[in-house]
Design an enzyme around this catalytic site. Structure first.
Site, short mmCIF file in Angstrom:
data_model
loop_
_atom_site.label_atom_id
_atom_site.label_comp_id
_atom_site.label_asym_id
_atom_site.label_seq_id
_atom_site.Cartn_x
_atom_site.Cartn_y
_atom_site.Cartn_z
CG ASP A 1 -8.49 60.59 -99.18
OD1 ASP A 1 -6.93 60.68 -99.98
OD2 ASP A 1 -8.94 59.69 -100.43
CG HIS A 2 -4.45 59.91 -96.88
ND1 HIS A 2 -5.60 59.12 -98.36
CD2 HIS A 2 -4.23 58.85 -95.82
CE1 HIS A 2 -5.97 58.57 -97.18
NE2 HIS A 2 -5.03 57.97 -97.01
CG ASP B 1 -6.28 53.98 -98.09
OD1 ASP B 1 -5.94 54.80 -98.11
OD2 ASP B 1 -7.56 53.55 -97.45
NE ARG C 1 -5.95 50.66 -90.57
CZ ARG C 1 -5.86 50.19 -91.50
NH1 ARG C 1 -4.99 51.81 -92.07
NH2 ARG C 1 -5.82 48.80 -92.14
CB SER D 1 -1.28 51.50 -94.14
OG SER D 1 -0.84 51.89 -94.95
NE ARG E 1 1.02 53.78 -93.04
CZ ARG E 1 0.68 54.48 -92.56
NH1 ARG E 1 1.48 54.44 -91.45
NH2 ARG E 1 -0.66 54.58 -92.04
#
Ligand code: MIC
Ligand code: SF4
Length: 642
Positions: A64-65, A119, A379, A535, A537
């Site tokens: 999706d990203h 996520d 965000r 995030s 990440r």
């Protein structure tokens, strides 16, 4: 003594420890989710662990990203992810199917279960009464391998809702109100548990908006009970059989309480560059708006698009304003098309984008220079839109739609009467873009497909007893992972290529950081409060590690980033006396002796300024062992080889 809902679910999943606040517990994970931007790294790590098939009840890999395909990199990664799903027993949600959190809520989230996702907005699942937590990719890979998930037993905050929404006020205003009260670090190591008569007025997608953006308070997760409203939602998704009733005990004891009367809420807005910078829309009304973006995992449900369509029906957006709409899933698109409501968006002048993350993560549709961009997202960090000089504001779909028509920030209540729209009794369920897991006998023969952008994982050495080097960078409070490891259309495709992506570390803060780190052979970072918010990440840890960062010394850490630093062998330390932050400067030469790490105290020697200061940490024994092994991957590999 009665139990909170959080305690009930965690107790059922407890593998190690006791439900005592602040202590370390390990819990069993039932479900995992990954998305493509964190997924490639997570699956490279899963492959390295060497397990033949995922050990969870259910694991889903979403795309999706990275759906803006400007060259081969993103589509190659999608192929890799699809082959991994086929080989290791995962569901694969194909590109174009929608945003992971919206889809997971629609199709897989289950009351009473635990979900770990790579996520940070995984807590969206809390909307159906599950414990859904965001984590780094390696923690999710470990959970897929059957490892339990370790966390600090969170405090439980009761968010008690009363009343019901006046017209033009919606779920986004609730979470903005929570942020207005407690800010972006108000719920670190806490769970926000919603109860009270007000929750009976909120549908599951509305609850999902609130639990989704609870992440911005730093919360471990957010959760609603599983009640009749949950039952109706699951039935409408043809999953009624998965419903169970799950509520906190009447005499449940909470650590804190926040009370919000929905009837008294006003339209709220988060100002640049923090979701915690909340004001009433009235306070900033009249500012010209260049761009309005509707969508993201916070506000892209059918309800949200319907309310926007009903406001835009028969109108045209301002000639000074660009409007984008990115729906949350194909299910949402399908409904909007079949009901004809999509036409209202198109006729009003909206640019309809793919049902994916899109502009929320700077994947296209970057605003013009110095633009004011009004977004229904969660965000608004500096540079995240793709345009560093842009000012991003966060609002509800109602405020966004009315402001797009007016061309300026507008209190949506000025629109007049709220147009009526109907929600369907049943959703249009169609899982034809979700590929189910293959049976083991077929899965074994699958070949993993790797494009040239997928580079091998870097290997890191065990931790030495002494760390030496220079302070390479000193930053302020609330540094986000978007500062440390920016995303966007140019950088996101490099997520499976650490040497390349490491060139962008701290780019929005200091463009010379990468070269300086390499020239100096690595060193230290000094930070303020809430370092690493945002995030999940893990690239915000792996890439600095690759550049030789040895320790990060701050006033306080955000939860997921702290775990990611440990996972990749960067020592996360905090000042015993916060005033010591001002005594150290970029360029100072440090030595940190780690032989006393187990005692919770270490001494930092500053050779440049010739003084010593005490440091501490919150690391458990297991985390110290992980650090010493050089990170979680070598640590797990050692364990499995034993
Ligand atoms: C985000 O909203 O910042 C992201 C992009 O979804 C991240 C994950 C990532 O960086 O890939 C998140 O929220 O964890
Ligand atoms: Fe995607 Fe934005 Fe949600 Fe992150 S916050 S998962 S980028 S839509």
């Amino acid at each position: 003594m009665g139990k909170t809902l959080t305690e009930k679910i965690l107790e059922q999943h407890l593998i190690e420890g006791e439900l005592e606040k602040g202590t370390d517990v390990a819990v069993k994970i039932d479900q995992t989710l990954t998305q493509d931007a964190t997924g490639t790294m997570a699956y490279l790590q899963f492959e390295a662990i060497g397990i033949a098939r995922v050990q969870t009840e259910l694991s889903v890999s979403y795309v999706d990203h990275n759906t803006l395909q400007t060259d081969f990199k993103n589509p190659d990664d999608h192929r890799y992810l699809q082959s991994i799903a086929a080989k290791y027993g995962l569901y694969f949600s194909r590109p174009g199917n929608g945003i992971c959190h919206q889809l997971h809520l629609e199709r897989f989230a289950r009351p009473g279960k635990t979900l770990l996702g790579s996520d940070s907005h995984t807590p969206t699942g809390g909307g159906v009464g599950m414990i859904a937590i965001g984590a780094g990719g390696l923690d999710v890979a470990a959970a897929m391998a059957g490892e339990s998930f370790r966390l600090k037993m969170p405090k439980v905050v009761n968010v008690y809702l009363t009343g019901k929404f006046p017209d033009f006020i919606s779920a986004k205003d609730v979470i903005l109100e929570v942020l207005r009260r407690i800010g972006v670090k108000g719920a670190v190591n806490k769970v926000l548990e919603y109860t009270g008569p007000g929750i009976k007025t909120l549908t599951v997608p509305e609850r999902g908006t609130i639990t989704n953006m609870g992440t911005e308070t730093g919360a471990t997760t957010s959760i609603f009970p599983s009640d009749n409203i949950t039952k109706e939602f699951l039935e409408a998704q043809e999953r009624g059989d998965q419903w169970i009733s799950l509520e906190p005990d009447n005499d449940a004891v909470y650590d804190e309480k926040i009370e919000i009367n929905l009837s008294e809420l006003e339209p709220l807005i988060a100002l640049p560059h923090s979701p915690g910078n909340v004001k009433t829309v009235k306070e900033v009304e009249g500012l010209n708006v260049d761009q309005v973006c509707i969508g993201s995992c916070t506000n892209s449900s059918l309800r949200d698009l319907k309310v926007v369509a009903s406001i835009l029906k028969g109108k045209t957006i301002s000639e000074h304003t660009v409007l984008t709409v990115s729906p949350g899933s194909r299910q949402v698109v399908n409904h909007m098309v079949k009901s004809g409501e999509m036409v209202y968006l198109v006729e009003a002048g909206a640019r309809i984008l793919e049902n994916a993350c899109g502009p929320c993560i700077g994947m296209g549709l970057a605003p013009k220079s110095d633009a004011i961009s009004l977004r229904t997202f969660n965000r608004n960090f500096l540079g995240r839109s793709g345009t560093k000089s842009a000012q991003a504001y966060l609002v509800s779909p109602e405020t966004a739609a009315v402001s797009a028509i007016e061309g300026k920030i507008t209190d949506p209540r000025r629109f007049g009467k709220l147009p009526k729209f109907e929600m369907p009794k049943k959703f249009l369920v169609n899982d034809n873009m979700i590929i189910p897991p293959l049976p083991p006998e077929k899965a074994n023969s699958i070949e993993i497909v790797r494009g040239p952008n997928i580079k091998p994982l870097p290997e890191f050495n065990p931790l030495p007893n002494k760390l030496e080097g220079e302070v390479l960078l000193k930053v302020e409070d609330d540094i986000t992972t978007d500062h440390i490891m920016p995303a966007g259309a140019k950088i996101l495709p490099l997520r499976s290529n650490i040497p390349e992506i490491s060139k962008f570390v701290f780019n929005v803060v200091d463009e010379s950081f990468h070269n300086r780190s390499l020239e100096k052979g690595g060193g230290f970072i000094i930070g303020g409060e809430n370092y690493g918010q945002g995030s999940s990440r893990e690239h915000a840890a792996i890439a600095p590690k690759y550049l030789g960062i040895k320790a990060v010394i701050v006033k306080s850490f955000a939860r997921i980033h702290l775990a990611n630093l440990v996972n990749f062998g960067i020592v996360p330390l905090t000042f015993v006396n916060k005033e010591d932050y001002s005594k150290v400067e970029q360029g100072d030469d440090f030595e940190i002796n780690l032989t006393t790490l187990n005692t919770g105290k270490v001494i930092l020697k500053n050779f440049t300024k010739n003084f010593e200061i005490p440091l501490t940490h919150s690391l458990s024994e297991t985390e110290i062992d992980i650090l010493k092994a050089g990170g979680k991957l070598p640590y797990i590999k050692q364990k499995y080889s034993r």
